[in-house]
Design a protein around this motif. Sequence first.
Motif, PDB file in Angstrom:
ATOM      1  N   HIS A   1      16.158  14.784 -26.486  1.00  0.00           N
ATOM      2  CA  HIS A   1      15.200  15.875 -26.276  1.00  0.00           C
ATOM      3  C   HIS A   1      13.773  15.422 -26.569  1.00  0.00           C
ATOM      4  CE1 HIS A   1      17.819  19.152 -25.228  1.00  0.00           C
ATOM      5  NE2 HIS A   1      18.599  18.946 -26.275  1.00  0.00           N
ATOM      6  N   LEU A   2      13.590  14.683 -27.654  1.00  0.00           N
ATOM      7  CA  LEU A   2      12.239  14.198 -27.994  1.00  0.00           C
ATOM      8  C   LEU A   2      11.712  13.246 -26.921  1.00  0.00           C
ATOM      9  CD1 LEU A   2      12.658  13.574 -31.835  1.00  0.00           C
ATOM     10  CD2 LEU A   2      11.215  15.318 -30.755  1.00  0.00           C
ATOM     11  N   ALA A   3      12.592  12.389 -26.397  1.00  0.00           N
ATOM     12  CA  ALA A   3      12.172  11.455 -25.349  1.00  0.00           C
ATOM     13  C   ALA A   3      11.778  12.203 -24.081  1.00  0.00           C
ATOM     14  CB  ALA A   3      13.294  10.470 -25.048  1.00  0.00           C
ATOM     15  N   THR A   4      12.537  13.250 -23.749  1.00  0.00           N
ATOM     16  CA  THR A   4      12.210  14.045 -22.568  1.00  0.00           C
ATOM     17  C   THR A   4      10.881  14.765 -22.734  1.00  0.00           C
ATOM     18  OG1 THR A   4      14.563  14.361 -22.109  1.00  0.00           O
ATOM     19  CG2 THR A   4      13.029  15.880 -21.049  1.00  0.00           C
ATOM     20  N   ILE A   5      10.653  15.325 -23.936  1.00  0.00           N
ATOM     21  CA  ILE A   5       9.376  15.986 -24.215  1.00  0.00           C
ATOM     22  C   ILE A   5       8.230  14.994 -24.086  1.00  0.00           C
ATOM     23  CG2 ILE A   5       7.995  17.060 -26.053  1.00  0.00           C
ATOM     24  CD1 ILE A   5      10.599  18.372 -27.037  1.00  0.00           C
ATOM     25  N   ALA A   6       8.425  13.787 -24.629  1.00  0.00           N
ATOM     26  CA  ALA A   6       7.377  12.763 -24.564  1.00  0.00           C
ATOM     27  C   ALA A   6       7.084  12.373 -23.123  1.00  0.00           C
ATOM     28  CB  ALA A   6       7.800  11.540 -25.379  1.00  0.00           C
ATOM     29  N   MET A   7       8.143  12.169 -22.304  1.00  0.00           N
ATOM     30  CA  MET A   7       7.935  11.766 -20.909  1.00  0.00           C
ATOM     31  C   MET A   7       7.225  12.855 -20.109  1.00  0.00           C
ATOM     32  SD  MET A   7      11.222   9.485 -19.686  1.00  0.00           S
ATOM     33  CE  MET A   7      12.507  10.569 -20.292  1.00  0.00           C
ATOM     34  N   SER A   8       7.625  14.113 -20.320  1.00  0.00           N
ATOM     35  CA  SER A   8       6.972  15.220 -19.611  1.00  0.00           C
ATOM     36  C   SER A   8       5.512  15.341 -20.012  1.00  0.00           C
ATOM     37  CB  SER A   8       7.712  16.531 -19.896  1.00  0.00           C
ATOM     38  OG  SER A   8       9.043  16.477 -19.433  1.00  0.00           O
ATOM     39  N   THR A   9       5.240  15.183 -21.308  1.00  0.00           N
ATOM     40  CA  THR A   9       3.854  15.286 -21.792  1.00  0.00           C
ATOM     41  C   THR A   9       2.992  14.178 -21.197  1.00  0.00           C
ATOM     42  OG1 THR A   9       4.639  16.241 -23.878  1.00  0.00           O
ATOM     43  CG2 THR A   9       2.406  15.313 -23.852  1.00  0.00           C
ATOM     44  N   ILE A  10       3.519  12.952 -21.180  1.00  0.00           N
ATOM     45  CA  ILE A  10       2.773  11.827 -20.601  1.00  0.00           C
ATOM     46  C   ILE A  10       2.498  12.071 -19.117  1.00  0.00           C
ATOM     47  CG2 ILE A  10       2.961   9.388 -19.957  1.00  0.00           C
ATOM     48  CD1 ILE A  10       4.512   8.986 -22.591  1.00  0.00           C
ATOM     49  N   ALA A  11       3.499  12.574 -18.400  1.00  0.00           N
ATOM     50  CA  ALA A  11       3.330  12.835 -16.969  1.00  0.00           C
ATOM     51  C   ALA A  11       2.267  13.889 -16.720  1.00  0.00           C
ATOM     52  CB  ALA A  11       4.668  13.267 -16.361  1.00  0.00           C
ATOM     53  N   LEU A  12       2.256  14.958 -17.528  1.00  0.00           N
ATOM     54  CA  LEU A  12       1.270  16.036 -17.360  1.00  0.00           C
ATOM     55  C   LEU A  12      -0.141  15.548 -17.696  1.00  0.00           C
ATOM     56  CD1 LEU A  12       3.323  19.023 -18.806  1.00  0.00           C
ATOM     57  CD2 LEU A  12       2.528  18.788 -16.447  1.00  0.00           C
ATOM     58  N   ILE A  13      -0.252  14.749 -18.753  1.00  0.00           N
ATOM     59  CA  ILE A  13      -1.584  14.225 -19.127  1.00  0.00           C
ATOM     60  C   ILE A  13      -2.122  13.314 -18.026  1.00  0.00           C
ATOM     61  CG2 ILE A  13      -2.797  12.694 -20.734  1.00  0.00           C
ATOM     62  CD1 ILE A  13      -0.974  13.785 -22.952  1.00  0.00           C
ATOM     63  N   PHE A  14      -1.280  12.446 -17.518  1.00  0.00           N
ATOM     64  CA  PHE A  14      -1.707  11.567 -16.437  1.00  0.00           C
ATOM     65  C   PHE A  14      -2.072  12.360 -15.190  1.00  0.00           C
ATOM     66  CE2 PHE A  14      -0.747   8.449 -12.981  1.00  0.00           C
ATOM     67  CZ  PHE A  14      -1.795   7.581 -13.264  1.00  0.00           C
ATOM     68  N   ALA A  15      -1.328  13.462 -14.938  1.00  0.00           N
ATOM     69  CA  ALA A  15      -1.649  14.326 -13.795  1.00  0.00           C
ATOM     70  C   ALA A  15      -3.044  14.918 -13.945  1.00  0.00           C
ATOM     71  CB  ALA A  15      -0.607  15.437 -13.673  1.00  0.00           C
ATOM     72  N   GLY A  16      -3.372  15.317 -15.179  1.00  0.00           N
ATOM     73  CA  GLY A  16      -4.709  15.873 -15.408  1.00  0.00           C
ATOM     74  C   GLY A  16      -5.818  14.878 -15.131  1.00  0.00           C
TER      75      GLY A  16
END
Length: 407
Positions: free
Chosen positions: A114-129
């Motif tokens: 779960h923590l790894a998934t949260i980290a990957m989603s957060t990184i993807a959203l930040i890069f999208a921004g």
Amino acid sequence: MQDFLRTIIAGIAGGVLLNWFYAVLQSKWPDSYYAISSLVDEGISHSSLRYALFRLLPPYTIGVLVASFAIRFTFSIAWAIAVCGVIHLSATNGTALVRGIKSKEMSPRASIAHLATIAMSTIALIFAGFSARWWYPYTPGPDKYMEVALTGIVAAAVVFQMQRATQHRFDASAAVTDFRAHIDRDLIAHMEQECVRYQVDPDLMLAVLITEDKQRPDWFRRAEKLAGRFGFKGTFGIAQSSRDWRASDQQSITEAAKNLAGALASDDGGSWAHGAPLRYQLERHNKGATFIEFASEVYNAISSGYRARSQKKEPHGAISLRVFSYERIEDRWHISGDIADRFKHMVAASELQQLPSGFALDKTDSGLRTKWSTTIPISINRLRITGREVSDTGTEADQVSVDLYLY
């Protein structure tokens, strides 16, 4: 203020859309055994790249669209991305993580997943921004989204088809074939030897290995070992039976064989392959309901995959004589199988006579069995194949046979 509200609404819509996407695909791997009906989990588990793309691309895509709204309304991209991320993660992995921690029932492996998934989603959203301005000229305006919204019936039909396409019945026979095609032959030889040593039905052991390998592919097991170096506690190796991250696949198989010691099928041809007796033996390795369901199907696929097999079994539980396949090639039947190594002489006979068919013999890597093949005339439709053990004095000591109907 109006533009601010529009940006926040876009962030909320993006988060909800992400939740819908993952809800439709229903992926639970790797924090638990994926459902037997889930094609998505089975697909993404085969490659670290597939799993990374599955977790990174959807948040990145939605993040770019949400950020484009913020750019269009000249408001903060960070606000839009933050709202989208909070909505998505709080309703999915965040909620599951908090609930698991409170109940104290979540395993370390599930928490890390779960923590790894949260980290990957957060990184993807930040890069999208940060990259949204690159994509902005190609993103549609609000009027286009309204057009899409008004075609809800079509969208609902697409979602329905996605659900149908991603739900299928697990093909245990295909899983067995795939495993046998890619597994190291030395591991199979080691498994056969350990089954003899600990008196374990080889088909049962093979079902355990296939099930665990499906859930924990090689690349994922390597990642687990790496985590084990830093204190991660879990099970390791191809059989997922060792608590020591340094354990090799061979050692993992040995541990599993110890756990299943004495798990031999009955002498009536394996009738225990159904119901409570089989579940009981599988529970000795893993009590998880999904594992037992998965492994039971694999075991039954292995057992039913023989064209014929003898009633006789070896002391360690292996079927003495098995017929794997037969096929017609021109005017001959080509038949193949394997037999316990102690039976050195093989013959084939029809209802009326013994056939002058020669048997090609080839020992397996473990040295415990011999692969055989033969050809007979196409006119024969009923056949008895017999293997004979010959003593040191040249007299027949034991024999085993199967009846085969060719059609």
